[in-house]
Design a protein around this motif. Structure first.
Motif, PDB file in Angstrom:
ATOM      1  N   VAL A 102     -28.882  -8.810  -9.100  1.00  0.00           N
ATOM      2  CA  VAL A 102     -27.874  -9.860  -8.981  1.00  0.00           C
ATOM      3  C   VAL A 102     -26.567  -9.423  -9.639  1.00  0.00           C
ATOM      4  CG1 VAL A 102     -27.233 -12.174  -9.788  1.00  0.00           C
ATOM      5  CG2 VAL A 102     -29.457 -11.794  -8.736  1.00  0.00           C
ATOM      6  N   GLU A 103     -26.664  -8.892 -10.855  1.00  0.00           N
ATOM      7  CA  GLU A 103     -25.454  -8.482 -11.572  1.00  0.00           C
ATOM      8  C   GLU A 103     -24.740  -7.328 -10.870  1.00  0.00           C
ATOM      9  OE1 GLU A 103     -24.111 -10.131 -14.089  1.00  0.00           O
ATOM     10  OE2 GLU A 103     -25.757 -11.550 -13.739  1.00  0.00           O
ATOM     11  N   THR A 104     -25.515  -6.385 -10.359  1.00  0.00           N
ATOM     12  CA  THR A 104     -24.896  -5.241  -9.684  1.00  0.00           C
ATOM     13  C   THR A 104     -24.213  -5.665  -8.395  1.00  0.00           C
ATOM     14  OG1 THR A 104     -26.575  -3.760 -10.596  1.00  0.00           O
ATOM     15  CG2 THR A 104     -25.321  -2.953  -8.714  1.00  0.00           C
ATOM     16  N   ILE A 105     -24.852  -6.532  -7.608  1.00  0.00           N
ATOM     17  CA  ILE A 105     -24.261  -6.992  -6.346  1.00  0.00           C
ATOM     18  C   ILE A 105     -23.022  -7.851  -6.623  1.00  0.00           C
ATOM     19  CG2 ILE A 105     -24.664  -8.391  -4.284  1.00  0.00           C
ATOM     20  CD1 ILE A 105     -27.612  -7.528  -4.495  1.00  0.00           C
ATOM     21  N   LYS A 106     -23.064  -8.643  -7.687  1.00  0.00           N
ATOM     22  CA  LYS A 106     -21.880  -9.426  -8.057  1.00  0.00           C
ATOM     23  C   LYS A 106     -20.717  -8.498  -8.410  1.00  0.00           C
ATOM     24  CE  LYS A 106     -22.529 -12.899 -10.890  1.00  0.00           C
ATOM     25  NZ  LYS A 106     -23.088 -13.680 -12.013  1.00  0.00           N
ATOM     26  N   GLU A 107     -21.017  -7.402  -9.094  1.00  0.00           N
ATOM     27  CA  GLU A 107     -19.964  -6.439  -9.423  1.00  0.00           C
ATOM     28  C   GLU A 107     -19.354  -5.832  -8.161  1.00  0.00           C
ATOM     29  OE1 GLU A 107     -21.470  -3.494 -12.052  1.00  0.00           O
ATOM     30  OE2 GLU A 107     -21.950  -4.906 -13.662  1.00  0.00           O
ATOM     31  N   ILE A 108     -20.210  -5.484  -7.203  1.00  0.00           N
ATOM     32  CA  ILE A 108     -19.715  -4.888  -5.960  1.00  0.00           C
ATOM     33  C   ILE A 108     -18.868  -5.893  -5.195  1.00  0.00           C
ATOM     34  CG2 ILE A 108     -20.421  -3.965  -3.714  1.00  0.00           C
ATOM     35  CD1 ILE A 108     -22.877  -2.788  -5.137  1.00  0.00           C
ATOM     36  N   VAL A 125     -19.243 -16.707  -3.092  1.00  0.00           N
ATOM     37  CA  VAL A 125     -20.104 -15.541  -2.887  1.00  0.00           C
ATOM     38  C   VAL A 125     -20.994 -15.315  -4.107  1.00  0.00           C
ATOM     39  CG1 VAL A 125     -20.123 -13.036  -2.547  1.00  0.00           C
ATOM     40  CG2 VAL A 125     -18.497 -14.445  -1.278  1.00  0.00           C
ATOM     41  N   TRP A 126     -20.419 -15.431  -5.285  1.00  0.00           N
ATOM     42  CA  TRP A 126     -21.220 -15.260  -6.504  1.00  0.00           C
ATOM     43  C   TRP A 126     -22.325 -16.301  -6.598  1.00  0.00           C
ATOM     44  CZ3 TRP A 126     -18.936 -13.555 -11.818  1.00  0.00           C
ATOM     45  CH2 TRP A 126     -18.512 -12.228 -11.709  1.00  0.00           C
ATOM     46  N   ARG A 127     -22.018 -17.553  -6.272  1.00  0.00           N
ATOM     47  CA  ARG A 127     -23.040 -18.600  -6.351  1.00  0.00           C
ATOM     48  C   ARG A 127     -24.163 -18.319  -5.358  1.00  0.00           C
ATOM     49  NH1 ARG A 127     -18.526 -21.855  -6.665  1.00  0.00           N
ATOM     50  NH2 ARG A 127     -18.776 -22.567  -4.515  1.00  0.00           N
ATOM     51  N   TRP A 128     -23.793 -17.814  -4.186  1.00  0.00           N
ATOM     52  CA  TRP A 128     -24.820 -17.503  -3.198  1.00  0.00           C
ATOM     53  C   TRP A 128     -25.702 -16.352  -3.667  1.00  0.00           C
ATOM     54  CZ3 TRP A 128     -26.060 -13.264  -0.139  1.00  0.00           C
ATOM     55  CH2 TRP A 128     -26.972 -13.517   0.891  1.00  0.00           C
ATOM     56  N   LEU A 143     -32.492 -24.245   2.997  1.00  0.00           N
ATOM     57  CA  LEU A 143     -33.127 -24.241   1.685  1.00  0.00           C
ATOM     58  C   LEU A 143     -32.115 -24.156   0.565  1.00  0.00           C
ATOM     59  CD1 LEU A 143     -36.058 -21.736   2.358  1.00  0.00           C
ATOM     60  CD2 LEU A 143     -36.218 -24.226   2.230  1.00  0.00           C
ATOM     61  N   LEU A 144     -31.012 -23.468   0.825  1.00  0.00           N
ATOM     62  CA  LEU A 144     -30.020 -23.213  -0.202  1.00  0.00           C
ATOM     63  C   LEU A 144     -28.736 -23.917   0.158  1.00  0.00           C
ATOM     64  CD1 LEU A 144     -30.685 -19.397  -0.548  1.00  0.00           C
ATOM     65  CD2 LEU A 144     -31.520 -21.208  -2.032  1.00  0.00           C
ATOM     66  N   ILE A 145     -28.162 -24.614  -0.787  1.00  0.00           N
ATOM     67  CA  ILE A 145     -26.881 -25.262  -0.572  1.00  0.00           C
ATOM     68  C   ILE A 145     -25.825 -24.447  -1.287  1.00  0.00           C
ATOM     69  CG2 ILE A 145     -25.525 -27.339  -0.987  1.00  0.00           C
ATOM     70  CD1 ILE A 145     -28.088 -28.931  -0.851  1.00  0.00           C
ATOM     71  N   CYS A 146     -24.871 -23.993  -0.519  1.00  0.00           N
ATOM     72  CA  CYS A 146     -23.856 -23.116  -1.088  1.00  0.00           C
ATOM     73  C   CYS A 146     -22.483 -23.647  -0.731  1.00  0.00           C
ATOM     74  CB  CYS A 146     -24.027 -21.687  -0.570  1.00  0.00           C
ATOM     75  SG  CYS A 146     -22.735 -20.569  -1.105  1.00  0.00           S
ATOM     76  N   GLN A 147     -21.738 -24.067  -1.751  1.00  0.00           N
ATOM     77  CA  GLN A 147     -20.372 -24.479  -1.474  1.00  0.00           C
ATOM     78  C   GLN A 147     -19.585 -23.300  -0.953  1.00  0.00           C
ATOM     79  OE1 GLN A 147     -18.383 -26.260  -4.750  1.00  0.00           O
ATOM     80  NE2 GLN A 147     -18.954 -28.290  -4.112  1.00  0.00           N
ATOM     81  N   ARG A 148     -18.781 -23.545   0.038  1.00  0.00           N
ATOM     82  CA  ARG A 148     -17.942 -22.480   0.584  1.00  0.00           C
ATOM     83  C   ARG A 148     -16.505 -22.949   0.554  1.00  0.00           C
ATOM     84  NH1 ARG A 148     -18.929 -18.949   6.015  1.00  0.00           N
ATOM     85  NH2 ARG A 148     -16.980 -17.782   5.971  1.00  0.00           N
ATOM     86  N   ARG A 149     -15.728 -22.379  -0.333  1.00  0.00           N
ATOM     87  CA  ARG A 149     -14.321 -22.732  -0.408  1.00  0.00           C
ATOM     88  C   ARG A 149     -13.592 -21.993   0.693  1.00  0.00           C
ATOM     89  NH1 ARG A 149     -13.310 -25.669  -4.671  1.00  0.00           N
ATOM     90  NH2 ARG A 149     -14.685 -25.566  -6.471  1.00  0.00           N
ATOM     91  N   VAL A 150     -12.748 -22.696   1.390  1.00  0.00           N
ATOM     92  CA  VAL A 150     -12.078 -22.105   2.527  1.00  0.00           C
ATOM     93  C   VAL A 150     -10.577 -22.218   2.363  1.00  0.00           C
ATOM     94  CG1 VAL A 150     -11.812 -22.161   5.018  1.00  0.00           C
ATOM     95  CG2 VAL A 150     -14.004 -22.724   4.005  1.00  0.00           C
ATOM     96  N   PHE A 151      -9.912 -21.095   2.382  1.00  0.00           N
ATOM     97  CA  PHE A 151      -8.450 -21.037   2.349  1.00  0.00           C
ATOM     98  C   PHE A 151      -8.061 -20.627   3.758  1.00  0.00           C
ATOM     99  CE2 PHE A 151      -4.514 -18.609   1.088  1.00  0.00           C
ATOM    100  CZ  PHE A 151      -3.776 -19.735   0.866  1.00  0.00           C
ATOM    101  N   GLY A 152      -7.711 -21.644   4.601  1.00  0.00           N
ATOM    102  CA  GLY A 152      -7.725 -21.402   6.024  1.00  0.00           C
ATOM    103  C   GLY A 152      -9.195 -21.269   6.378  1.00  0.00           C
ATOM    104  N   GLU A 201     -15.556 -19.518 -11.226  1.00  0.00           N
ATOM    105  CA  GLU A 201     -15.246 -20.875 -10.781  1.00  0.00           C
ATOM    106  C   GLU A 201     -13.752 -21.127 -10.970  1.00  0.00           C
ATOM    107  OE1 GLU A 201     -15.958 -24.654  -9.207  1.00  0.00           O
ATOM    108  OE2 GLU A 201     -17.323 -22.940  -9.400  1.00  0.00           O
ATOM    109  N   GLY A 202     -13.089 -21.563  -9.908  1.00  0.00           N
ATOM    110  CA  GLY A 202     -11.658 -21.816  -9.969  1.00  0.00           C
ATOM    111  C   GLY A 202     -10.803 -20.617  -9.619  1.00  0.00           C
ATOM    112  N   TYR A 203     -11.441 -19.478  -9.331  1.00  0.00           N
ATOM    113  CA  TYR A 203     -10.698 -18.279  -8.925  1.00  0.00           C
ATOM    114  C   TYR A 203     -10.918 -18.062  -7.429  1.00  0.00           C
ATOM    115  CZ  TYR A 203      -9.911 -17.043 -13.811  1.00  0.00           C
ATOM    116  OH  TYR A 203      -9.505 -17.047 -15.125  1.00  0.00           O
ATOM    117  N   LYS A 204      -9.930 -18.406  -6.645  1.00  0.00           N
ATOM    118  CA  LYS A 204     -10.066 -18.281  -5.195  1.00  0.00           C
ATOM    119  C   LYS A 204      -9.564 -16.909  -4.733  1.00  0.00           C
ATOM    120  CE  LYS A 204      -8.174 -22.394  -4.706  1.00  0.00           C
ATOM    121  NZ  LYS A 204      -8.607 -23.072  -5.937  1.00  0.00           N
ATOM    122  N   TYR A 205     -10.210 -15.888  -5.257  1.00  0.00           N
ATOM    123  CA  TYR A 205      -9.889 -14.529  -4.842  1.00  0.00           C
ATOM    124  C   TYR A 205     -10.581 -14.268  -3.507  1.00  0.00           C
ATOM    125  CZ  TYR A 205      -8.061 -13.522  -9.528  1.00  0.00           C
ATOM    126  OH  TYR A 205      -7.320 -13.513 -10.694  1.00  0.00           O
TER     127      TYR A 205
END
Length: 536
Positions: free
Chosen positions: A88-94, A73-76, A56-65, A20-24
C-alpha cells in the motif's frame, strides 16, 4: 492548479499525510482541456461527485472537470485488502510521484505555479513528504520516481494510454507464430517444405525465425522496471481491483520500481587538485565541434554514490528551519561562529562564495582526505559537488552560466600563477594559508579561500570543525537549488540526473521557486561588498 488552493471545502482541513484537501491531478486532464472556461474569471468549473466501486467499496472521487485527484486515489489504494501494508505504501508513493510529475511539467512549459508561496503547499513537503517521523529517504524516493516518470515522458515512448513495449512484444510474438506456422521452420517436415531457402549453405528461413524469437525474449525482459511503473499507473487509472497476478501485487517488482531510478552518482571536483589539468581536446577536434572542448582545470574526480546520510542531513535542516532557505549563516550561528565568519557570507556573488568556501574546506581538511566521520564525509562530498557544478554545469547555479564560466577560468589562472612549484595538495594548502592579503579590498577568490581555510583550521576540536562544515554545506546547497532554468534539469536527466535536480523538484513542490534575498548577505543591500569584519 491555479485555483487548487482556493477550492478547499469549508469542512475539510488539508492533511498532507493523507492528501485530504490536495486536489493534485492524477488522471483526466486531457478531458478537461476540451472544456471551455466560464465567466467571470474564465476558468474551468469545479464539481464534486461520488462513486461506488465494485459494489463493495465506496470511494469518493473528486472531479475537477473530469479529473481524478490524488486524495481519492490514495483512499482507494488503502481500501484494497489484497495489498500488504508495504505494498500500500509503495503504490501510494508511485501514485503521488505520478501526480507530482504532472505538476512539474508546468515548469518545463513556462506555466505559472499557482500554488507557490502558500502555506498549504509548504506543509505538503514538510509534513507530508517528510513525515513527522523524519522519513527523509522516503521523501527523496518519491522525487526520484517522479523524475523517472519525467524522463519517460521526455525521452521514451511510454505513456499512460498503453504500454508500448507490451504491445510491441505481443505484435512480434504473433508475427513469429504466424511465420512459423507458414514456414514450418521448426517442424520435422520442414526440409520437405517448398519455402526452404538457402544462401551459401545457410538456411535463411530458419535463422530469421531464431532472430525474431530472440528479439521477443529481449523485449520481454529488458524494460521490466519501466513496465511495472507504468502498469501500476494504468491499473490505478481504471480503478482496477488488484489480484495476485496484477502489477500492484508484485512486491518484487514494486521494490525494483521504488529504488535507484537514477544513477545516484555525485560528481566531484577539487579545485586545488585539478587546476593544473590541461586537455589536448582530441575528441572535440575529431567530432568537428559536436563534443564540447574541455577547458583548462576541468578534471572531474571519481563519482561517489549518494547515501542516506547526505539526504537526511540536507532535508533535516530544511524541516528544522520550517522551510526557510538559509545561505549558511544560520548554520554558522547555530555553531556560535557567525561573527567570526560573517565576512565569508557577504561576497559579490554566490559563485564567489561557493569557491571561497570550497577552497577553505579543502584546506581545513588537509591531511584528512579520507573522511573520518559522517560530518567529514558530508562536508567533503557537498563541497566537491558544488565545485563540480561550477566547473561543469554552471547553468544549474545562480547567475548566468557564462559569467560563472568566466569566474571559474579566472580562478584557475590565479591558481596556476600563485601556486607554481607546489606539486601536492598539502603544499598548495600550506602556501595559500601563508599568503599575505592586500591592504585594500582587491582580494582574489584564491586569497580569500586561503584566509578562510586558515581560520577554519583554528576551529577545534576537529569533530566540531567537521560539524560546522557539514552544517554549512547542507544548508547552502539547498539555498542554491531554486532556479528558473528548467531546461538544464530536463537535459541532465538523459545523463542519469543530478542531485541538484532532485532538490530543485522538491522545492518546486514546496512552492519555493526563488531563493530569498539575504539581508547583508550575497546579493543583499550591500551589493556584495566586504563588510567591516572582513579579513581586509
Amino acid at each position: 492548479m491555479m485555483i487548487d488552493h482556493e477550492q478547499i471545502p469549508p469542512d475539510v482541513t488539508p492533511n498532507p499525510e493523507t492528501m485530504e484537501g490536495y486536489k493534485y491531478i492524477f488522471h483526466g486532464e486531457e478531458e478537461v482541456a476540451s472544456l471551455l472556461p466560464t465567466a467571470p474569471e474564465y476558468r474551468v468549473g469545479f464539481k464534486e461527485a461520488t462513486r461506488t466501486m465494485f459494489d463493495l467499496l465506496i470511494c469518493q472521487r473528486r472531479v475537477f472537470g473530469k479529473c481524478t485527484t490524488i486524495d481519492s486515489v490514495w483512499r482507494w489504494i488503502e481500501s484494497q485488502s489484497v495489498l500488504t501494508k508495504e505494498g500500500v505504501e509503495t503504490i501510494k508513493e508511485i501514485a503521488l510521484s505520478f501526480s507530482l510529475f504532472k505538476l512539474l511539467k508546468r515548469r518545463l512549459c513556462g506555466y505559472q505555479i499557482g500554488e507557490a508561496g502558500h502555506t498549504k503547499t509548504l506543509d505538503f513537503v514538510l509534513n507530508g513528504l517528510i513525515s513527522e517521523e523524519g522519513n527523509y529517504v522516503r521523501a527523496f524516493r518519491v522525487i526520484e520516481i517522479e523524475l523517472a516518470f519525467l524522463y519517460d515522458f521526455l525521452y521514451t515512448r511510454f505513456d499512460t494510454v498503453g504500454n508500448g513495449y507490451n504491445a510491441l512484444t505481443l505484435y512480434l510474438a504473433v508475427s513469429v507464430t504466424v511465420w512459423n506456422i507458414i514456414s514450418g521452420a521448426f517442424s520435422r517436415h520442414y526440409h520437405h517444405s517448398n519455402l526452404e531457402q538457402r544462401v551459401h549453405g545457410t538456411d535463411v528461413t530458419h535463422w530469421v525465425t531464431v532472430v525474431l524469437l530472440i528479439i521477443v525474449l529481449v523485449l520481454s525482459f529488458l524494460p521490466a522496471t519501466l513496465e511495472k511503473r507504468w502498469d501500476i499507473v494504468d491499473e490505478l487509472h481504471s480503478y482496477k481491483q488488484p489480484t495476485r497476478m496484477s502489477a500492484m501485487s508484485d512486491m518484487y517488482g514494486l521494490n525494483r520500481v521504488a529504488k535507484n531510478c537514477w544513477q545516484r552518482a555525485f560528481g566531484q571536483y577539487s579545485l586545488l587538485l585539478g587546476f593544473d589539468y590541461h586537455s589536448w581536446n582530441v575528441l572535440p577536434l575529431l567530432s568537428l565541434g559536436l563534443v564540447d572542448k574541455t577547458r583548462d582545470g576541468q578534471k572531474a574526480g571519481k563519482k561517489i554514490m549518494l547515501t542516506a546520510e547526505i539526504i537526511e542531513r540536507v532535508l533535516f535542516g530544511f524541516k528544522e528551519s520550517n522551510g526557510q532557505l538559509q545561505d549558511g549563516q544560520s548554520a554558522l550561528a547555530r555553531n556560535q561562529l557567525l561573527s567570526q565568519f560573517s565576512w565569508s557570507c557577504t561576497l559579490p556573488t554566490h559563485i564567489h562564495k561557493i569557491l571561497v568556501w570550497h577552497i577553505g574546506t579543502t584546506i581545513a581538511m588537509d591531511g584528512h582526505l579520507v573522511p573520518r566521520t559522517g560530518d567529514h564525509r558530508v562536508a567533503k562530498t557537498l563541497s566537491d559537488y558544488c565545485a563540480y557544478l561550477v566547473a561543469f554545469f554552471p547553468d544549474m547555479l545562480p547567475g548566468h552560466g557564462y559569467d560563472t564560466q568566466r569566474i571559474f577560468d579566472a580562478v584557475v589562472m590565479e591558481a596556476r600563477e600563485g601556486l607554481t612549484g607546489c606539486d601536492t595538495v598539502s603544499s598548495r594548502c600550506e602556501k595559500l594559508t601563508m599568503m599575505v592579503l592586500p591592504s585594500d579590498s582587491s582580494c582574489t577568490i584564491l586569497e580569500l579561500g586561503g584566509w578562510l581555510g586558515r581560520e577554519l583550521r583554528g576551529v577545534v576540536p576537529e569533530v566540531r570543525r567537521w560539524k560546522v562544515l557539514a552544517d554549512f554545506w547542507a544548508e547552502f546547497i539547498l539555498f542554491l537549488a531554486p532556479s528558473s532554468n528548467a531546461e538544464i534539469h530536463a537535459e541532465k536527466l538523459t545523463a542519469g540526473g543530478e542531485f541538484m535536480t532532485h532538490l530543485w523538484a522538491l522545492l518546486t513542490h514546496a512552492g519555493i521557486l526563488e531563493r530569498p534575498s539575504m539581508t547583508g548577505g550575497v546579493g543583499g543591500g550591500n551589493n556584495g561588498a566586504l563588510v567591516h569584519d572582513s579579513p581586509v
